[in-house]
Scaffold this motif. Structure first.
Motif, PDB file in Angstrom:
ATOM      1  N   CYS A  62      -3.519   1.403  -4.015  1.00 15.97           N
ATOM      2  CA  CYS A  62      -3.696   2.787  -3.612  1.00 15.97           C
ATOM      3  C   CYS A  62      -5.182   3.055  -3.452  1.00 15.97           C
ATOM      4  O   CYS A  62      -5.981   2.601  -4.269  1.00 15.97           O
ATOM      5  CB  CYS A  62      -3.107   3.692  -4.683  1.00 15.97           C
ATOM      6  N   ALA A  63      -5.553   3.764  -2.411  1.00 15.26           N
ATOM      7  CA  ALA A  63      -6.967   4.058  -2.200  1.00 15.26           C
ATOM      8  C   ALA A  63      -7.474   5.062  -3.230  1.00 15.26           C
ATOM      9  O   ALA A  63      -8.577   4.953  -3.738  1.00 15.26           O
ATOM     10  CB  ALA A  63      -7.186   4.612  -0.793  1.00 15.26           C
ATOM     11  N   ASP A  64      -6.631   6.014  -3.569  1.00 12.04           N
ATOM     12  CA  ASP A  64      -7.012   7.015  -4.559  1.00 12.04           C
ATOM     13  C   ASP A  64      -6.488   6.607  -5.925  1.00 12.04           C
ATOM     14  O   ASP A  64      -5.460   5.965  -6.020  1.00 12.04           O
ATOM     15  CB  ASP A  64      -6.379   8.354  -4.188  1.00 12.04           C
ATOM     16  N   VAL A 118       0.848  -1.184   0.000  1.00  8.73           N
ATOM     17  CA  VAL A 118       0.000   0.000   0.000  1.00  8.73           C
ATOM     18  C   VAL A 118       0.886   1.236   0.000  1.00  8.73           C
ATOM     19  O   VAL A 118       0.660   2.178  -0.749  1.00  8.73           O
ATOM     20  CB  VAL A 118      -0.929   0.012   1.221  1.00  8.73           C
ATOM     21  N   ARG A 119       1.880   1.231   0.837  1.00  8.12           N
ATOM     22  CA  ARG A 119       2.904   2.280   0.853  1.00  8.12           C
ATOM     23  C   ARG A 119       4.064   1.681   1.625  1.00  8.12           C
ATOM     24  O   ARG A 119       3.894   0.657   2.308  1.00  8.12           O
ATOM     25  CB  ARG A 119       2.372   3.540   1.526  1.00  8.12           C
ATOM     26  N   GLU A 135      -1.397   8.965   4.321  1.00  9.08           N
ATOM     27  CA  GLU A 135      -2.047   9.013   3.008  1.00  9.08           C
ATOM     28  C   GLU A 135      -2.055  10.420   2.426  1.00  9.08           C
ATOM     29  O   GLU A 135      -2.393  10.591   1.258  1.00  9.08           O
ATOM     30  CB  GLU A 135      -3.487   8.489   3.114  1.00  9.08           C
ATOM     31  N   HIS A 136      -1.729  11.412   3.246  1.00  8.36           N
ATOM     32  CA  HIS A 136      -1.695  12.812   2.795  1.00  8.36           C
ATOM     33  C   HIS A 136      -2.973  13.196   2.073  1.00  8.36           C
ATOM     34  O   HIS A 136      -2.956  13.541   0.899  1.00  8.36           O
ATOM     35  CB  HIS A 136      -0.514  13.080   1.841  1.00  8.36           C
ATOM     36  N   ARG A 137      -4.101  13.092   2.732  1.00 10.27           N
ATOM     37  CA  ARG A 137      -5.358  13.441   2.051  1.00 10.27           C
ATOM     38  C   ARG A 137      -5.975  14.662   2.706  1.00 10.27           C
ATOM     39  O   ARG A 137      -6.514  14.602   3.797  1.00 10.27           O
ATOM     40  CB  ARG A 137      -6.304  12.249   2.088  1.00 10.27           C
ATOM     41  N   GLN A 194      -5.712   9.120   7.676  1.00 11.26           N
ATOM     42  CA  GLN A 194      -4.427   8.550   8.022  1.00 11.26           C
ATOM     43  C   GLN A 194      -3.341   9.493   7.512  1.00 11.26           C
ATOM     44  O   GLN A 194      -3.277   9.762   6.318  1.00 11.26           O
ATOM     45  CB  GLN A 194      -4.275   7.163   7.384  1.00 11.26           C
ATOM     46  N   THR A 237      -5.851  -2.185   8.293  1.00  8.80           N
ATOM     47  CA  THR A 237      -4.758  -1.282   8.662  1.00  8.80           C
ATOM     48  C   THR A 237      -4.919  -0.833  10.111  1.00  8.80           C
ATOM     49  O   THR A 237      -3.964  -0.848  10.885  1.00  8.80           O
ATOM     50  CB  THR A 237      -4.766  -0.058   7.730  1.00  8.80           C
TER      51      THR A 237
END
Lengths: 541, 227
Positions: free
Chosen positions: A318-320, A115-116, A196-198, A193, A165
């Motif tokens: 990736c979620a996005d 995921v990262r 994730e830098h969102r 999170q 997670t």
């Protein structure tokens, strides 16, 4: 595991029927610090923090005990803990050093997805089945990572990536189907999170807090319709997470292989800077190919072949949807990891990117891809906005777009896809479909066939034999309280589908019938007989 | 040829007198037979065209426009056959279905209004009150969309198309397969559409055969709308 003693367990469910979403997450806490300390050969008792753009991105447990927190300014952090060792943030280093961890996990649980850097997930079904229990699997994985890489890892089990997670953060095994209960008491800030830098999530969390929705359970209790109306589409995705669902329903079909991009590297690359250059070009090609079809990638497969025929493969999730930069970064990180850590015997000479999972880009990021996809221009964008608006009013399943596929009858050849989901047909239209009805198709179709009486002259039911033949001539048809004389008919077209599958198997026959009412009005029907009963599948009106 | 050329010109916004009308592409294109039935040679943006008697007629009406890039939404038609739509020439990837546009009048009105904001063609098969129907027609006029009430009472319609299905060909007693049928479509309306016309529309048919409009002998007043 006696069912009588544990009434809460879904005892009736056989153990092999594990939810395919049940996910195992392996999480390395404070990974940026761990990676940076490892490279700087820092002993673990020294407080360390990784600083990016003047702020603490991550800090070690020792530093945290001294009062250093994420998001703190550099000077404030050093004020809290004067002996703090400050390290620079470097995504490439994080990714490169994480590759051995991914390899270690993969040895025990194939099919991992990164995921990262710092977080790997894998479908839990395999490891749980192999090690007999989730506890066993977790223990083995933690040991493996500690022994092979010398890194501390935590394992969590839950349904879906998000919940798994969070479970890993707490080192918990959430039993399948209990994810909602697990998420309920957690704070709503978990939706955002930091790794994730969102930005949008941070805003949403702030808004929810101000509204008094402090736990995920409270947010999940708000009906989805209301969430869509008040907060918009991004919030609907967050709401799904809070309720223990996946952000998007999984699509079973794989994206067509022609979307993959391949590049021959001549000369073969063995240096990191050359890899970065190759990654950029390839990422742009992949993104352009996807954007031409109005798609964006959420799971990226990276394959590399070396001159000596070594095959390397890694999936990034990736979620996005990934931007060209996002794709290029991941390819670069991965190549860096392979080139520096995997002890390759030769340079990489073939690189291939597979979009393993795609979503509709036009819906998710209306502003970023204006007019991407087949329907260019303003009309498509306006329509998309209106559909999202209506979904906000009535719920995501209220707006459907038809996708034509293969099949025999008019109902099964159409799949109605909620707007925003991937437009894939239910069955391959290019395969031969013997028994497919010729055009024209009925303009009105009944997805749940409606009962009808087809009678012969004596008033008895018209029967179809096992050889799909009519025994008697149909004389009249009674539908919706109206009797019509049968003036013409044709068929039956035999339906013998999925005979190999006991549950989905369907054996019957279709018949076209033209009925004339007493006033001379003619109406053509498409009838289907299944289970010894006639039903209307369509009306040619 | 000349007839279809006229229809195309009208659809492009060139008026009958040869002068250009105010905005180009004022009318959305429809297939030949139907173009000659409609007073503007197509579906004029902002108008309300009520359709009854045949789902196929509704599909045939929107086919050409969607094929040329317009988006269509069908509200309250849960049983619309997308396959038949595709066979009649509708670009189904530009078709959205809202099978249940709302639980009450207020919700239905909001949904249809939202659709009119974004779609070029919006068909409505959910019954609404006369007040709502007038509001929605006004919304369509304002948003330059075409509102197509289907099989519902709609007091403010500019044109009303009624299909009278004719006999089918191709299907016999025990053999053959349904092939085509000719639907007689009658148009009545207000203003420019006041003169009733009718045309014969082969369904499913090609747009190549174009029989002319047949003016009926006695024009009926608009109040006596067919039900």
């Amino acid at each position: 595991m006696l069912p009588a003693s544990r009434p809460l367990e879904p005892a009736s469910r056989p153990p092999e029927e594990v939810n395919p979403l049940y996910t195992l997450a392996v999480w390395c806490p404070d990974w940026p610090v761990v990676a940076a300390s490892a490279e700087a050969a820092l002993p673990p008792h020294v407080p360390a923090a990784v600083i990016g753009s003047g702020e603490v991105v991550a800090c070690s447990a020792v530093a945290r005990a001294e009062g250093v927190r994420r998001g703190m300014r550099r000077r404030a952090a050093q004020g809290q803990c004067p002996e703090l060792v400050v390290l620079d943030y470097d995504e490439v280093r994080d990714a490169r050093l994480f590759e051995p961890v991914a390899v270690a996990v993969e040895e025990l649980a194939p099919g991992i997805e990164v995921v990262r850097p710092g977080l790997v997930v894998v479908a839990a079904q395999g490891p749980v089945g192999y090690y007999k229990s989730a506890e066993q699997a977790a223990e083995r994985l933690v040991d493996q990572v500690a022994v092979r890489v010398g890194v501390e890892a935590q394992v969590g089990f839950a349904d879906g990536l998000f919940a798994a997670t969070l479970a890993a953060h707490r080192g918990l095994i959430v039993p399948p189907g209990r994810t909602r209960e697990f998420l309920e008491p957690l704070g709503v800030h978990e939706l955002d999170q930091p790794a994730e830098h969102r930005e949008d999530r941070a805003e949403l969390v702030d808004l929810l807090r101000r509204l008094g929705l402090r736990t995920l359970g409270a947010f999940a209790a708000v009906p989805e319709r209301d969430v869509a109306t008040r907060f918009g589409r991004a919030a609907v995705l967050a709401h799904r997470l809070a309720a223990g669902l996946e952000e998007r329903a999984r699509s079973r079909r794989r994206p067509p292989p022609e979307l993959s991009v391949t590049r021959q590297l001549d000369p073969p690359i063995d240096r990191v800077d050359a890899a970065a250059f190759a990654a950029k070009g390839l990422a742009e090609r992949l993104h352009t190919g996807l954007a031409d079809r109005g798609l964006a990638c959420t799971r990226l497969g990276i394959r590399a072949t070396t001159e000596n025929g070594e095959e390397l493969h890694r999936v990034w999730r990736c979620a996005d949807p990934l931007t060209p930069q996002g794709i290029a970064d991941r390819v670069r990180w991965q190549l860096d990891g392979w080139l520096t850590r995997a002890r390759l015997t030769a340079g990489i000479h073939l690189l291939r990117l597979d979009p393993e999972e795609v979503v509709d880009a036009t819906v998710l990021q209306l502003g970023l891809w204006p007019g991407a996809g087949q329907d260019q221009g303003e009309a498509a964008e306006r329509a998309a906005r209106a559909m999202v608006h209506v979904q906000g009013l009535l719920g995501p399943d209220a707006v459907l777009t038809p996708v034509l596929g293969g099949g025999r009858g008019p109902v099964e050849r159409v799949r109605l896809v909620p707007w925003g989901d991937e437009r894939t047909p239910a069955a391959d239209p290019d395969q031969p479909w013997p028994g497919q009805l010729p055009a024209p198709s009925p303009a009105t179709v009944f997805s749940e066939p409606e009962p009808v009486a087809l009678l012969d002259e004596s008033g008895a039911d018209v029967v179809v034999t096992g050889y799909a033949e009519l025994v008697v001539q149909p004389h009249r048809i009674v539908h919706a309280g109206r009797t019509r004389q049968v003036v013409a008919w044709s068929g039956p077209w035999p339906v013998d589908e999925r005979w190999w599958d006991e549950e989905a198997a369907m054996r019957g026959a279709r018949l076209q019938v033209l009925g004339a009412a007493s006033d001379g009005e003619e109406l053509a029907f498409l009838l289907i007989r299944a289970g010894g009963k006639w039903a209307v599948e369509g009306v040619y009106d | 040829m000349s007839r279809s050329a006229t229809a195309t010109l009208t659809a492009l916004g060139v008026g009958a007198a040869g002068g250009l009308t105010t905005a180009p592409a004022l009318a959305l294109p429809v297939r030949g037979e139907l173009a000659e039935l409609l007073p503007w040679g197509g579906l004029r943006r902002g108008s309300t065209v009520s359709v009854r008697g045949s789902t196929s007629l509704l599909l045939a009406l929107v086919a050409e426009a969607t094929a040329e890039g317009c988006w269509a939404a069908f509200a309250g038609l849960p049983r619309c056959g997308a396959l038949a739509a595709a066979e009649l020439g509708v670009a189904v990837h530009r078709l959205a279905l809202v099978p249940r546009p709302g639980r009450d009048q207020g919700e239905v009105e909001k949904t249809i209004a939202a659709l009119l904001d974004g779609f070029d063609l919006v068909a409505v098969a959910t019954p609404v009150t006369p007040a709502t129907s007038r509001k929605l027609s006004a919304r369509a006029r304002h948003r330059k969309a075409v509102l197509l009430p289907f099989a519902v009472e709609w007091p403010g319609a500019d044109v009303e198309l009624t299909a009278v299905p004719g006999p089918w060909t191709g299907l016999e007693a025990g053999h053959g397969v349904l092939s085509t049928r000719t639907v007689t479509v009658q148009a009545t309306g207000r203003g420019a559409a006041a003169r009733p016309r009718q045309t014969r529309l082969p369904l499913p048919g090609t747009a190549t055969s174009r029989p002319g409009p047949i003016p009926l002998t006695a024009p009926r007043p608009t109040t006596a709308e067919a039900v």
